[in-house]
Design an enzyme around this catalytic site. Structure first.
Site, PDB file in Angstrom:
ATOM      1  N   HIS A 110       0.861  -1.187   0.000  1.00 59.52           N
ATOM      2  CA  HIS A 110       0.000   0.000   0.000  1.00 59.52           C
ATOM      3  C   HIS A 110       0.896   1.235   0.000  1.00 59.52           C
ATOM      4  O   HIS A 110       2.142   1.132  -0.091  1.00 59.52           O
ATOM      5  CB  HIS A 110      -0.950  -0.024   1.209  1.00 59.52           C
ATOM      6  CG  HIS A 110      -0.254  -0.298   2.506  1.00 59.52           C
ATOM      7  ND1 HIS A 110       0.616   0.593   3.077  1.00 59.52           N
ATOM      8  CD2 HIS A 110      -0.281  -1.375   3.320  1.00 59.52           C
ATOM      9  CE1 HIS A 110       1.079   0.102   4.205  1.00 59.52           C
ATOM     10  NE2 HIS A 110       0.563  -1.109   4.379  1.00 59.52           N
ATOM     11  N   GLU A 154       7.366   3.294  10.903  1.00 58.08           N
ATOM     12  CA  GLU A 154       7.162   3.553  12.336  1.00 58.08           C
ATOM     13  C   GLU A 154       5.834   2.995  12.843  1.00 58.08           C
ATOM     14  O   GLU A 154       5.616   2.926  14.043  1.00 58.08           O
ATOM     15  CB  GLU A 154       7.211   5.069  12.591  1.00 58.08           C
ATOM     16  CG  GLU A 154       8.609   5.632  12.476  1.00 58.08           C
ATOM     17  CD  GLU A 154       8.678   7.111  12.814  1.00 58.08           C
ATOM     18  OE1 GLU A 154       7.617   7.770  12.924  1.00 58.08           O
ATOM     19  OE2 GLU A 154       9.812   7.614  12.949  1.00 58.08           O
ATOM     20  N   HIS A 190       4.072   1.232   2.103  1.00 60.72           N
ATOM     21  CA  HIS A 190       5.217   0.543   1.501  1.00 60.72           C
ATOM     22  C   HIS A 190       5.824   1.378   0.378  1.00 60.72           C
ATOM     23  O   HIS A 190       7.042   1.442   0.217  1.00 60.72           O
ATOM     24  CB  HIS A 190       4.791  -0.805   0.914  1.00 60.72           C
ATOM     25  CG  HIS A 190       4.303  -1.797   1.925  1.00 60.72           C
ATOM     26  ND1 HIS A 190       2.985  -2.199   2.000  1.00 60.72           N
ATOM     27  CD2 HIS A 190       4.954  -2.461   2.909  1.00 60.72           C
ATOM     28  CE1 HIS A 190       2.847  -3.082   2.971  1.00 60.72           C
ATOM     29  NE2 HIS A 190       4.032  -3.258   3.542  1.00 60.72           N
TER      30      HIS A 190
END
Ligand code: PAF
Length: 269
Positions: free
Chosen positions: A31, A145, A34
């Site tokens: 998505h 993160e 990425h």
């Protein structure tokens, strides 16, 4: 873009790749989160590789592994568009010739939060990341993160084993309504999807972790944990059977007693 599925083929390609290598490990179902990792790798490294491997050893629930979304063709298209030089997509047999008899165990932080709710999860994550690092030999590896605990544990493993790899943290990418991008979001029903942004809102607007837990429970989420740890507030919930995780910097939360000002960013936490 090369598509490689064996360790031998990857190493042969790796031998000819010029300069420091940027690596984006994934489990596919790619998505925009990425995509941001791949684009950053592309911008910072001479050569780039993404891996696509749904790693069974990090799933504590085999059904969760079986039903993990698989979108191979669109994954390849995204990797190609993001400028990856290669995609490494091994089979289980190729990556686990030992059948998972050997594994990496961290005996502290990996047992808390995600680790407490998903026994063995981080053994599987650290083991597969170590295997991938050994094969890919990256100069830099990019992690989101959103999986904060994973990021910290991978960093810790790289330091513990003196790996000459820079682990690069990349900000969480969010939908316009604040929901953190995740491959699991595809499993949300339309009704659950419309309720899901309350997860991030509650984390940001609640003065304490306990208040966020209460607010989420009242909103119908099944709360696994909301905890303030170090500089972050980390949380996991289930919504209609779909597990979601998120975390925010504690500086983004209102001081206890202060007016709660909604913070709805369009992009990253
Ligand atoms: O974050 C993920 O997608 C996975 O945990 C990782 C790092 C690719 C290991 O399987």
């Amino acid at each position: 873009m090369k598509i490689l599925s064996t360790v031998e083929a990857f190493r042969a390609w790796r031998g000819g790749a010029a300069g420091p290598l940027g690596f984006v490990p994934t489990m596919g179902a790619l998505h925009a989160g990425h995509r941001s990792l791949m684009e950053r790798a592309r911008a910072e490294c001479a050569a780039t590789v993404a891996s696509v491997f749904v790693n069974p050893t990090q799933f504590n629930d085999p059904e969760d592994c079986r039903s993990y979304p698989k979108t191979w063709e669109t994954d390849l298209a995204m990797a190609r568009e993001a400028g990856m030089d290669a995609v490494f997509a091994p089979t289980f047999e190729a990556l686990y010739p030992d059948g998972y008899r050997y594994r990496v165990t961290e005996n502290g932080h990996s047992l808390t939060l995600e680790g407490a709710h998903r026994p063995g999860h981080f053994d599987g994550v650290l083991t597969v990341v170590l295997k991938l690092f050994q094969i890919v030999v990256p100069g830099r590896a990019y992690f989101g993160e959103k999986d904060w605990q994973q990021l910290e544990l991978v960093r810790g493993m790289a330091a513990a084993f003196f790996m000459p790899i820079e682990v690069v943290a990349c900000p969480t990418v969010r939908e316009a309504d604040g929901l953190a991008m995740s491959s699991r979001n595809r499993r949300l029903s339309p009704a659950a999807r419309s309720r899901a942004p309350e997860f991030h809102r509650a984390l940001v607007e609640s003065p304490t972790a306990a208040a966020a837990r209460e607010r989420l429970t009242e909103a119908g989420f099944s709360v696994q944990y909301v905890e303030d740890a170090g500089s972050r507030r980390l949380a996991a919930v289930e919504l209609e059977g779909v597990r979601l995780i998120d975390n925010i910097p504690l500086a983004a939360t209102p001081a206890p007693g202060a007016d709660a000002t909604p913070i709805l960013t369009g992009s990253a936490s």
